[in-house]
Write a protein that holds these residues in place. Sequence first.
Motif, mmCIF file in Angstrom:
data_model
loop_
_atom_site.group_PDB
_atom_site.id
_atom_site.type_symbol
_atom_site.label_atom_id
_atom_site.label_comp_id
_atom_site.label_asym_id
_atom_site.label_seq_id
_atom_site.Cartn_x
_atom_site.Cartn_y
_atom_site.Cartn_z
ATOM 1 N N ALA A 57 -1.693 5.092 2.687
ATOM 2 C CA ALA A 57 -1.455 3.658 2.852
ATOM 3 C C ALA A 57 -2.237 3.053 4.017
ATOM 4 C CB ALA A 57 0.038 3.392 3.038
ATOM 5 N N ALA A 105 -5.877 2.438 3.094
ATOM 6 C CA ALA A 105 -6.001 1.338 2.124
ATOM 7 C C ALA A 105 -5.751 -0.004 2.814
ATOM 8 C CB ALA A 105 -5.036 1.539 0.964
ATOM 9 N N TRP A 106 -4.793 -0.035 3.739
ATOM 10 C CA TRP A 106 -4.512 -1.262 4.486
ATOM 11 C C TRP A 106 -5.758 -1.683 5.276
ATOM 12 C CZ3 TRP A 106 -4.557 -2.890 9.537
ATOM 13 C CH2 TRP A 106 -3.859 -4.062 9.828
ATOM 14 N N CYS A 161 0.833 -1.210 0.000
ATOM 15 C CA CYS A 161 0.000 0.000 0.000
ATOM 16 C C CYS A 161 0.866 1.258 0.000
ATOM 17 C CB CYS A 161 -0.940 0.004 1.201
ATOM 18 S SG CYS A 161 -2.257 -1.231 1.112
ATOM 19 N N LYS A 176 -8.138 -1.875 -3.716
ATOM 20 C CA LYS A 176 -8.401 -0.775 -2.784
ATOM 21 C C LYS A 176 -7.540 0.435 -3.134
ATOM 22 C CE LYS A 176 -11.567 -2.795 -0.526
ATOM 23 N NZ LYS A 176 -12.950 -2.333 -0.655
ATOM 24 N N ALA A 177 -6.310 0.208 -3.564
ATOM 25 C CA ALA A 177 -5.438 1.319 -3.970
ATOM 26 C C ALA A 177 -6.024 2.036 -5.185
ATOM 27 C CB ALA A 177 -4.040 0.804 -4.282
ATOM 28 N N ALA A 182 -5.631 -5.474 -1.926
ATOM 29 C CA ALA A 182 -4.941 -4.198 -1.697
ATOM 30 C C ALA A 182 -4.797 -3.421 -3.006
ATOM 31 C CB ALA A 182 -3.568 -4.440 -1.067
ATOM 32 N N THR A 234 -8.429 -2.922 3.002
ATOM 33 C CA THR A 234 -8.073 -4.247 2.485
ATOM 34 C C THR A 234 -8.496 -5.330 3.467
ATOM 35 O OG1 THR A 234 -6.208 -3.401 1.214
ATOM 36 C CG2 THR A 234 -6.127 -5.734 1.826
#
Length: 161
Positions: free
Chosen positions: A29, A32-33, A20, A64-65, A61, A36
């Motif tokens: 990040a 997003a983590w 991420c 999601k990114a 991930a 995820t």
Amino acid sequence: MKRPFEQAVTEHGAVVLRVCRAVLGPTEADDAWSETFLAALRAWPDLPDDANVRAWLVTIAHRKAIDVLRAAGRRATPLGQLPDAPAAPEPAGPDPDLIAAVARLPVKQRHAVAYHYLAGLPHAEVAAILGGTTAPARRAAADGIAALRRSYPDTRKGADR
């Protein structure tokens, strides 16, 4: 038999966070983590027992990114005056020069480097995530690493490697 979800988070959480960070940078990040692992928790009961959990989590991930990047493109950028006092320094973390060098890579190279070198996925799985075949995924990862070697300053000159 499938392991408990908490064990998957413990085992693969750091890899997913590194991915991420490489794809999104340090500011986005963490969100997003979290997204995820929330999505993974919802889908965990349906995951086959023989699934490659690391590759599955990196795929989530990746998606999601993409969502974060799309959302950032739709968000308004606030304008206004900057504060007179600088913000408090961030706690020690990843090397900001390395983060900047990775961020300058073309998107496909950045993702290939993150998924192969940070997540440890084989090129075939990187290709499946990026949507392509193994050869271009391998080339993107190699080109990304070559670009990093040219652009990232070696601050450990004289250090053992």
